[in-house]
Design an enzyme around this catalytic site. Structure first.
Site, PDB file in Angstrom:
ATOM      1  N   ASP A 186      -2.417  -7.534  -5.772  1.00  0.00           N
ATOM      2  CA  ASP A 186      -2.712  -6.464  -4.945  1.00  0.00           C
ATOM      3  C   ASP A 186      -3.268  -5.230  -5.904  1.00  0.00           C
ATOM      4  O   ASP A 186      -2.846  -5.291  -7.093  1.00  0.00           O
ATOM      5  CB  ASP A 186      -1.808  -6.019  -4.010  1.00  0.00           C
ATOM      6  CG  ASP A 186      -1.944  -5.273  -2.863  1.00  0.00           C
ATOM      7  OD1 ASP A 186      -3.315  -5.158  -2.514  1.00  0.00           O
ATOM      8  OD2 ASP A 186      -1.097  -4.816  -2.019  1.00  0.00           O
ATOM      9  N   ARG A 242       6.791 -11.240   5.282  1.00  0.00           N
ATOM     10  CA  ARG A 242       6.378 -11.262   6.471  1.00  0.00           C
ATOM     11  C   ARG A 242       6.746 -12.136   7.509  1.00  0.00           C
ATOM     12  O   ARG A 242       6.990 -13.208   7.134  1.00  0.00           O
ATOM     13  CB  ARG A 242       4.593 -11.498   6.522  1.00  0.00           C
ATOM     14  CG  ARG A 242       4.019 -10.230   5.658  1.00  0.00           C
ATOM     15  CD  ARG A 242       2.453 -10.393   5.776  1.00  0.00           C
ATOM     16  NE  ARG A 242       1.798  -9.582   4.911  1.00  0.00           N
ATOM     17  CZ  ARG A 242       0.627  -9.601   4.546  1.00  0.00           C
ATOM     18  NH1 ARG A 242      -0.323 -10.224   5.168  1.00  0.00           N
ATOM     19  NH2 ARG A 242      -0.002  -8.638   3.718  1.00  0.00           N
ATOM     20  N   HIS A 265      -8.704  -1.206  -0.605  1.00  0.00           N
ATOM     21  CA  HIS A 265      -7.458  -2.299  -0.566  1.00  0.00           C
ATOM     22  C   HIS A 265      -8.120  -3.706  -1.161  1.00  0.00           C
ATOM     23  O   HIS A 265      -8.937  -4.142  -0.490  1.00  0.00           O
ATOM     24  CB  HIS A 265      -6.811  -2.326   0.713  1.00  0.00           C
ATOM     25  CG  HIS A 265      -5.496  -3.142   0.755  1.00  0.00           C
ATOM     26  ND1 HIS A 265      -4.149  -2.650   0.885  1.00  0.00           N
ATOM     27  CD2 HIS A 265      -5.495  -4.830   0.708  1.00  0.00           C
ATOM     28  CE1 HIS A 265      -3.419  -3.763   1.173  1.00  0.00           C
ATOM     29  NE2 HIS A 265      -4.223  -4.823   0.933  1.00  0.00           N
ATOM     30  N   HIS A 315      -5.118  -1.054  -5.119  1.00  0.00           N
ATOM     31  CA  HIS A 315      -5.927  -0.056  -4.531  1.00  0.00           C
ATOM     32  C   HIS A 315      -6.524   0.592  -5.318  1.00  0.00           C
ATOM     33  O   HIS A 315      -6.336   1.318  -6.377  1.00  0.00           O
ATOM     34  CB  HIS A 315      -4.720   0.892  -3.849  1.00  0.00           C
ATOM     35  CG  HIS A 315      -3.888  -0.061  -2.749  1.00  0.00           C
ATOM     36  ND1 HIS A 315      -2.727  -0.619  -3.018  1.00  0.00           N
ATOM     37  CD2 HIS A 315      -4.296  -0.266  -1.461  1.00  0.00           C
ATOM     38  CE1 HIS A 315      -2.305  -1.306  -2.074  1.00  0.00           C
ATOM     39  NE2 HIS A 315      -3.161  -1.157  -0.964  1.00  0.00           N
ATOM     40  N   CYS A 350       0.818  -1.204   0.015  1.00  0.00           N
ATOM     41  CA  CYS A 350      -0.091  -0.108   0.065  1.00  0.00           C
ATOM     42  C   CYS A 350       0.795   1.394  -0.006  1.00  0.00           C
ATOM     43  O   CYS A 350       0.381   2.173  -0.724  1.00  0.00           O
ATOM     44  CB  CYS A 350      -1.078   0.083   1.191  1.00  0.00           C
ATOM     45  SG  CYS A 350      -1.261  -1.323   2.119  1.00  0.00           S
ATOM     46  N   GLN A 377       1.248 -10.834  -3.763  1.00  0.00           N
ATOM     47  CA  GLN A 377      -0.182 -10.660  -3.583  1.00  0.00           C
ATOM     48  C   GLN A 377      -0.694 -10.115  -5.149  1.00  0.00           C
ATOM     49  O   GLN A 377       0.079  -9.311  -5.733  1.00  0.00           O
ATOM     50  CB  GLN A 377      -0.512  -9.488  -2.745  1.00  0.00           C
ATOM     51  CG  GLN A 377      -0.252  -9.918  -1.239  1.00  0.00           C
ATOM     52  CD  GLN A 377      -0.674  -8.732  -0.331  1.00  0.00           C
ATOM     53  OE1 GLN A 377      -0.120  -7.912  -0.417  1.00  0.00           O
ATOM     54  NE2 GLN A 377      -1.264  -9.113   0.813  1.00  0.00           N
ATOM     55  N   LYS A 437     -14.331  -5.096   6.055  1.00  0.00           N
ATOM     56  CA  LYS A 437     -14.001  -5.795   4.922  1.00  0.00           C
ATOM     57  C   LYS A 437     -14.787  -7.081   4.444  1.00  0.00           C
ATOM     58  O   LYS A 437     -15.497  -7.504   5.243  1.00  0.00           O
ATOM     59  CB  LYS A 437     -12.485  -6.406   5.000  1.00  0.00           C
ATOM     60  CG  LYS A 437     -12.456  -7.240   5.962  1.00  0.00           C
ATOM     61  CD  LYS A 437     -11.320  -7.783   6.337  1.00  0.00           C
ATOM     62  CE  LYS A 437     -10.937  -8.619   7.656  1.00  0.00           C
ATOM     63  NZ  LYS A 437      -9.740  -9.589   7.507  1.00  0.00           N
TER      64      LYS A 437
END
Length: 596
Positions: free
Chosen positions: A342, A322, A471, A344, A293, A340, A425
């Site tokens: 991912d 992580r 997200h 946004h 992000c 990911q 979410k």
RNA sequence: GCCACCGUGGCUCAGUUCGGUAGAGCAAACGAUUCGUAAUCGUUAGGUCAUGGGUUCGAAUCCCAUCGGUGGCUCCA
């Protein structure tokens, strides 16, 4: 259309059998360890467990002795008898059972259930007695042990479990077992477990040479081998194409960023324990990114935005790192480095409902392309204790998510207070071969980062405004997704994903040249082809191809050579037989198109 | 991280109870076989038994530590 909790199961005879079997197990354990402290013993989806504090660790021999003892007890035709008593009496009765005393206090002081969660109303305190065993229990139970078939029960495993699920409290020994109404059901369950193990992505991944984890490289870090690499590539390729076709912009960002960035984002504050230690470069500290992000926000913030720019959708196949505690790592499903899919979504408030609708439908569209139609949807809502942002924004966001779920006609559970502190979410979870749920897709609001990074746009009124940010990850992590996908298909991927789609099987050496010729034609048509020109017999070649789950086997012998054809065999065992190369290509391409 | 269990050729496993310095099948290489819908035959090569330390005349085997894995628990923005 919230999903019903499983009331039907809890009211079923099977549930009572399992719960009662847990009591019988506790009796057997107490027979063997008279000083054992007993905790709780509920029925669960596939059976039951009971937690004990014991003087020593249980061995496999203990388990079979306990099971033997249970079968003996069951034959005694002992009645399960309920007795309602006062808290005082209960405390006296369980004076030397500290866990039970704690449970009683929970019930007494306004009602906490056995897991320590608050109950709606203060419950009565009841005992259930059967044979020599008396337990603090709200029931229900079967009438008598004769309703439990001794041949339909089995103890499965021992595991450590914290008292009340709290890692600061003592670790107890949990015995898992299962019980069914009859031995046939038990046998079928155990058979299914065995079958499930064959689909385990770690086993299939090794057999099919998809990926590996090397001790040298490090735990939780995946090496993709050529076969797995190809499947991953095809997956990425498809998804990226779809993203571009659906209004996303593709961006790239680095794997590390300065400490400063992570301070602004707040990760160093609230996510620190999941981040790898920093590295020092010149005078600055850099961290491997646990999320993408902040980078995407930096891209957004790199210029001034107008309200006309929205929605902006920044997508990246971003690899994050992580730190996960060693005990939680699990094949591809829980790793320390993963990618990911991912993105946004940045938009105005008024665009938000439509944006959610679109992204949810896009998500379902992608998952279905991979044959995934069954998942559990969850809506996680605000925990007032720990949340940033205005309540009205939360409620609006939650409503938007809920409305999108309903418009998409998805059954979902509400995870009350289960949201992250920065926004509500939607999560989609899939189950693996052994029935464990893994989160793949997530669509989450973020009321935090736009604030922290002071994201703005210039509105119609010429004034700066704060945009909304969502997200989202659809496959979630490609590693986890591949793990679930492998188990979903048991390695027999649809043709479009299969590393080797066609195996040519010449029967004798004199068929090899022709086989290579056919292979060349097939490759030209875009198929992934191998010729098994070893000197195995045809049967052995077929067997090998079957074990590799190759969708099409083309047998080539004298007849095919002469007629200029190929004889098709499918991995299902079906045998469509001889056909022209063109006919086969047509069929294969059609299958690929139709995601067979 | 915690509890329990496990770690033997590329893979699957035997040998660990009761210490006497490794064995099979598959895969591989080579040779023979040329075969019609799920395993042709033979030969050869391949292991410091996860790593380090200890006990012992002697350790895959017993003890300790470390690393890794499995099943749970906790965690999973």
């Amino acid at each position: 259309m919230a999903k019903q909790t499983n009331q039907a199961y809890e009211n079923s005879n099977l549930f009572r059998i399992r719960h009662s079997t847990a009591h019988v197990m506790a009796e057997a354990v107490l027979d063997r360890f008279p000083d054992a402290k007993i905790a709780i013993g509920p029925a669960i989806d596939d059976g039951f467990y009971y937690d004990f504090d014991l003087p020593r660790a249980l061995t496999p021999e203990d388990l079979s002795e306990i099971e033997k003892r249970m079968k003996h007890i069951l034959k005694g035709n002992h009645k399960f008898e309920k007795e309602v008593i006062s808290a005082e009496e209960a405390k006296k009765f369980f004076a030397d059972q500290p866990f039970k005393l704690e449970l009683i206090e929970g019930l007494e002081s306004g009602g906490l259930d056995e897991h320590g969660n608050p109950l709606e109303e203060k419950p009565e305190i009841s005992l259930y007695k059967s044979d020599t065993f008396v337990d603090l229990c709200r029931g229900p139970h079967v009438e008598s042990t004769k309703e439990i078939n001794p041949k339909a029960i089995k103890l499965l495993s021992v595991a450590g479990a914290y008292w009340r699920g709290d890692e600061k409290r003592p670790m107890l020994q949990r015995i898992y077992g299962t019980a069914f109404e009859n031995p046939e059901d038990l046998k079928e369950y155990l058979w299914k477990l065995e079958e499930a193990k064959k689909r385990d992505h770690r086993k299939v991944g090794k057999d099919m040479e998809l990926f590996s984890v090397s001790q040298e490289v490090g735990p939780g870090l995946i090496l993709w081998h050529p076969n797995g690499g190809l499947i991953r590539h095809l997956t990425e390729e498809y998804c990226k194409k779809e993203h571009l076709a659906n209004g996303y912009d593709i961006v790239y960002s680095p794997h590390i960023g300065r400490a400063n960035l992570w301070e602004t984002s707040g990760h160093l504050g609230f996510y620190n324990e999941n981040m790898f230690s920093p590295m020092k470069i010149e005078e600055d500290e850099y961290y491997a990114k646990p999320m993408n992000c902040p980078f995407h926000i930096m891209i957004y913030n790199s210029k001034l935005h107008s309200y006309r720019d929205f929605p902006i959708r920044l997508a990246e196949w971003g690899t994050v790192y992580r730190y996960e505690r060693s005990g939680v790592l699990h094949g591809l499903l829980r790793v320390r480095g993963f990618t990911q899919d991912d993105a946004h979504l940045i938009c105005r408030e008024d665009q938000m409902p439509e944006e959610i609708d679109e992204v949810l439908n896009f998500c379902l569209h992608i998952l279905r392309h991979f044959g995934m139609n069954e998942f559990h949807a969850y809506l996680s809502t605000r925990d007032p204790e720990k949340s940033v942002g205005e309540e009205k924004d939360w409620l609006a966001a939650q409503d938007a998510l809920k409305a999108a779920l309903e418009r998409a006609n998805l059954a979902y559970d509400i995870d009350e207070g289960g949201a992250a502190f920065y926004g509500p979410k939607i999560d989609l979870k899939m189950i693996d071969a052994l029935g464990r749920e893994w989160q793949l897709s997530t669509i989450q609001f973020d009321f935090n980062l736009p604030e922290r990074f002071d994201m703005t746009y210039i509105g119609e009124d010429g004034q700066p405004h704060r945009p909304m940010m969502i997200h989202r990850a659809l496959l979630g992590s490609i590693e986890r997704f591949m793990g679930v996908l492998i188990e979903h298909y048991g390695g027999a991927f649809p043709v479009w994903l299969m590393p080797v789609q066609v195996k040519l099987i010449p029967i004798a050496d004199r068929h090899v040249d022709y086989s290579h010729e056919v292979a060349k034609q097939l490759k030209k048509a875009g198929l992934r082809v191998e010729v098994d020109d070893g000197n195995d017999r045809m049967n052995a070649k077929i067997r090998k191809a079957q074990l590799q789950k190759v969708p099409y086997m083309l047998i080539i012998g004298d007849q095919e050579l002469e007629a200029g054809e190929v004889a098709l065999r499918l991995r299902s065992g079906e045998n469509p037989g001889p056909m022209s190369v063109e006919t086969f290509v047509e069929r294969a391409l059609k299958d690929i198109e139709e995601l067979v």
